[in-house]
Design an enzyme around this catalytic site. Sequence first.
Site, PDB file in Angstrom:
ATOM      1  N   GLU A 155       0.828  -1.205   0.000  1.00  0.00           N
ATOM      2  CA  GLU A 155       0.000   0.000   0.000  1.00  0.00           C
ATOM      3  C   GLU A 155       0.861   1.252   0.000  1.00  0.00           C
ATOM      4  O   GLU A 155       0.595   2.216  -0.710  1.00  0.00           O
ATOM      5  CB  GLU A 155      -0.921  -0.005   1.234  1.00  0.00           C
ATOM      6  CG  GLU A 155      -2.124  -0.909   1.103  1.00  0.00           C
ATOM      7  CD  GLU A 155      -3.115  -0.401   0.082  1.00  0.00           C
ATOM      8  OE1 GLU A 155      -3.571   0.755   0.199  1.00  0.00           O
ATOM      9  OE2 GLU A 155      -3.430  -1.136  -0.863  1.00  0.00           O
TER      10      GLU A 155
ATOM     11  N   HIS B  53       2.060  -0.397  -5.067  1.00  0.00           N
ATOM     12  CA  HIS B  53       2.409  -1.450  -6.036  1.00  0.00           C
ATOM     13  C   HIS B  53       2.049  -2.778  -5.379  1.00  0.00           C
ATOM     14  O   HIS B  53       2.568  -3.107  -4.315  1.00  0.00           O
ATOM     15  CB  HIS B  53       3.894  -1.396  -6.379  1.00  0.00           C
ATOM     16  CG  HIS B  53       4.280  -2.319  -7.497  1.00  0.00           C
ATOM     17  ND1 HIS B  53       3.652  -2.286  -8.727  1.00  0.00           N
ATOM     18  CD2 HIS B  53       5.211  -3.308  -7.574  1.00  0.00           C
ATOM     19  CE1 HIS B  53       4.191  -3.202  -9.513  1.00  0.00           C
ATOM     20  NE2 HIS B  53       5.133  -3.837  -8.835  1.00  0.00           N
TER      21      HIS B  53
ATOM     22  N   HIS C  74       1.907  -4.349 -14.396  1.00  0.00           N
ATOM     23  CA  HIS C  74       0.969  -4.574 -15.497  1.00  0.00           C
ATOM     24  C   HIS C  74       0.938  -3.414 -16.483  1.00  0.00           C
ATOM     25  O   HIS C  74       0.880  -3.628 -17.698  1.00  0.00           O
ATOM     26  CB  HIS C  74      -0.433  -4.845 -14.938  1.00  0.00           C
ATOM     27  CG  HIS C  74      -0.539  -6.145 -14.200  1.00  0.00           C
ATOM     28  ND1 HIS C  74      -0.545  -7.361 -14.841  1.00  0.00           N
ATOM     29  CD2 HIS C  74      -0.627  -6.410 -12.870  1.00  0.00           C
ATOM     30  CE1 HIS C  74      -0.647  -8.329 -13.938  1.00  0.00           C
ATOM     31  NE2 HIS C  74      -0.685  -7.776 -12.741  1.00  0.00           N
TER      32      HIS C  74
END
Length: 283
Positions: free
Chosen positions: A239, A243, A261
Site C-alpha cells: 500500500e 504497487h 501490469h
Amino acid sequence: MPNNAAPLFAVQGLHASLLTADAAPDLQHLLNRCPDYFHLVEGRRPPPEAAETELHSRPPEVAAEDLLNLGLRNGPTLVGVLQTLRHYRRANQWYIGLLLFDPAFRNAGRGTAVYSAFETWTADQGAESILLAVVEENPAATRFWERLGFAHPRRYPATKIGLRRHILTEYEKSLPPRAAAPPTHTETEMLNLLTEDDLNKLPGTWKLAQDKKSIHQNFKFKSFAEAWSFMSHIALLAEKADHHPEWSNVYNKVDITLTTHEAGGLTDRDLALAKAIDDVNWR
C-alpha cells in the site's frame, strides 16, 4: 525473542512493528506487568491466555489480515502494544482496540507521541477516520483521547469484559484527506522495463518467469497464523509503495508474483518491492 519484523514507525526511542504468533510469550510478559489495567477492565489479573487472545481475537466480519498488533519495543524489549482493526466498521476506518504500556514507560508524553505517529502511519495507508472505545470507569483515558481530538461520543449498553460489566463510550476522529503527491521523475522512470542486465541481478532467491515478465517467490511458515501475519505486513508495504503483488495462500504457504501490469513486464517497482519483502527477514 521474536523481533524480526521491519519497523513501521519510530518515536521517542520506541520502534513499532507487527507482532507475529511466536511473539505470544513476549506479549504475555508485557501484559503480566500491567495488572492495574486488567483489574480495572476485567476485574482480575491477566489470564494466561491473554496474549493469545490479543493476537487472534477479532470480530467475525474482520478478515484475519486486518487484525494488526503493533509491538512497541525499546531495543529488544517489548514495552507496549497497540492493537488495531483495519477497515472496521467501514472501508478506510481503523479501530484502536488497545494501547497499553509497561508502567515503567508510561507518561513522558509517550502515549501522545505514539498515537500521533500511528495516526500519520494509518493516514499513509488511506485511513479516513479512527474509532476507539473507553470504559466509563476510566476517566483518565477519556481525558487523554479527548485531548487528542476524539469526539462524537456514543454510549453503548453495559457489556461483560472478563469478570466485570462496563458501559462503553465510543469516540471517533476524522482524519484530513491527504493530497496525492504529483508523480516525480523517479516514479516515471520506474515504469521503464528492466534491461537484460537488470534481470540477471534479481534480489535474494526470486525466480524469473520463462517469459521474463514477472518474478516469483514461495514462502513457508510454521503455521497459518504466521503466514497471515506475513501477508498483513507485506500488504502494508505494498500500500505504501502503491504497487501490489499477485499472491495466493494455502495454510502455511504463501506464493508471491511481482510484475508491473501497466508497463507490460518487470520494472524497478518490482525489484524495490522484492527487496522490501526480503528485508522483512521472516525465514
